[in-house]
Design a protein around this motif. Structure first.
Motif, short mmCIF file in Angstrom:
data_model
loop_
_atom_site.label_atom_id
_atom_site.label_comp_id
_atom_site.label_asym_id
_atom_site.label_seq_id
_atom_site.Cartn_x
_atom_site.Cartn_y
_atom_site.Cartn_z
N ASN A 69 0.85 -1.18 0.00
CA ASN A 69 0.00 0.00 0.00
C ASN A 69 0.89 1.24 0.00
OD1 ASN A 69 -1.64 2.17 0.67
ND2 ASN A 69 -3.02 0.87 1.85
N MET A 70 0.95 1.93 -1.14
CA MET A 70 1.85 3.07 -1.30
C MET A 70 1.50 4.22 -0.35
SD MET A 70 4.15 2.06 -3.27
CE MET A 70 5.03 3.54 -3.69
N ALA A 71 0.23 4.40 -0.03
CA ALA A 71 -0.15 5.47 0.90
C ALA A 71 0.44 5.21 2.28
CB ALA A 71 -1.66 5.59 0.97
N PHE B 12 4.64 6.30 6.28
CA PHE B 12 5.74 5.79 7.10
C PHE B 12 7.01 6.61 6.86
CE2 PHE B 12 9.50 3.12 7.57
CZ PHE B 12 9.37 2.75 8.90
N LEU B 13 7.33 6.86 5.59
CA LEU B 13 8.52 7.64 5.26
C LEU B 13 8.44 9.06 5.82
CD1 LEU B 13 9.09 6.48 1.58
CD2 LEU B 13 10.46 5.85 3.58
N ILE B 14 7.28 9.67 5.72
CA ILE B 14 7.09 11.03 6.26
C ILE B 14 7.28 11.02 7.77
CG2 ILE B 14 5.38 12.84 6.68
CD1 ILE B 14 4.30 12.24 3.84
N GLU C 280 3.42 14.87 -2.43
CA GLU C 280 3.92 13.69 -3.13
C GLU C 280 4.69 14.05 -4.39
OE1 GLU C 280 1.98 9.71 -5.07
OE2 GLU C 280 1.15 10.44 -3.17
N LYS C 281 4.33 15.14 -5.04
CA LYS C 281 4.97 15.55 -6.30
C LYS C 281 6.44 15.91 -6.11
CE LYS C 281 0.63 17.35 -7.97
NZ LYS C 281 -0.16 18.57 -7.99
N THR C 282 6.80 16.40 -4.91
CA THR C 282 8.19 16.81 -4.69
C THR C 282 9.11 15.62 -4.46
OG1 THR C 282 8.04 17.02 -2.27
CG2 THR C 282 7.43 18.96 -3.60
#
Length: 85
Positions: A8-10, A15-17, A55-57
């Motif tokens: 699940n990419m979201a 998690f990364l954030i 997400e775009k950055t």
């Protein structure tokens, strides 16, 4: 972090954030002797954090040191010099 096919990419992005946020807040506390409330406020109210969440950055894929440098550039009055090693 390893991303598995079909994950699940979201959740992975969140998690990364969260991990990046933890790392930057830790730097603010340790390097600039901020308390946790101040460190969180500095980060969460910054343009840098808005870019982390965008997400775009792709900024949430970067390391904490790089993102901390961006935060320093954004707020030079708050961080006049880099902390001593």
């Amino acid at each position: 972090m390893i991303l598995y096919h079909g994950s699940n990419m979201a959740i992975d992005k969140q998690f990364l954030i969260e991990e990046l946020t933890n790392e930057i807040v830790r730097m603010l506390i340790e390097d600039y002797e901020m308390n946790i409330d101040t460190a969180l406020n500095v980060l969460y109210t910054s343009r840098t954090f808005a870019k982390i969440e965008d997400e775009k950055t792709g900024l949430y894929y970067q390391g904490g040191v790089y993102v901390m440098d961006l935060l320093r550039e954004e707020m030079p009055d708050m961080f006049p010099t880099k902390p001593a090693p």
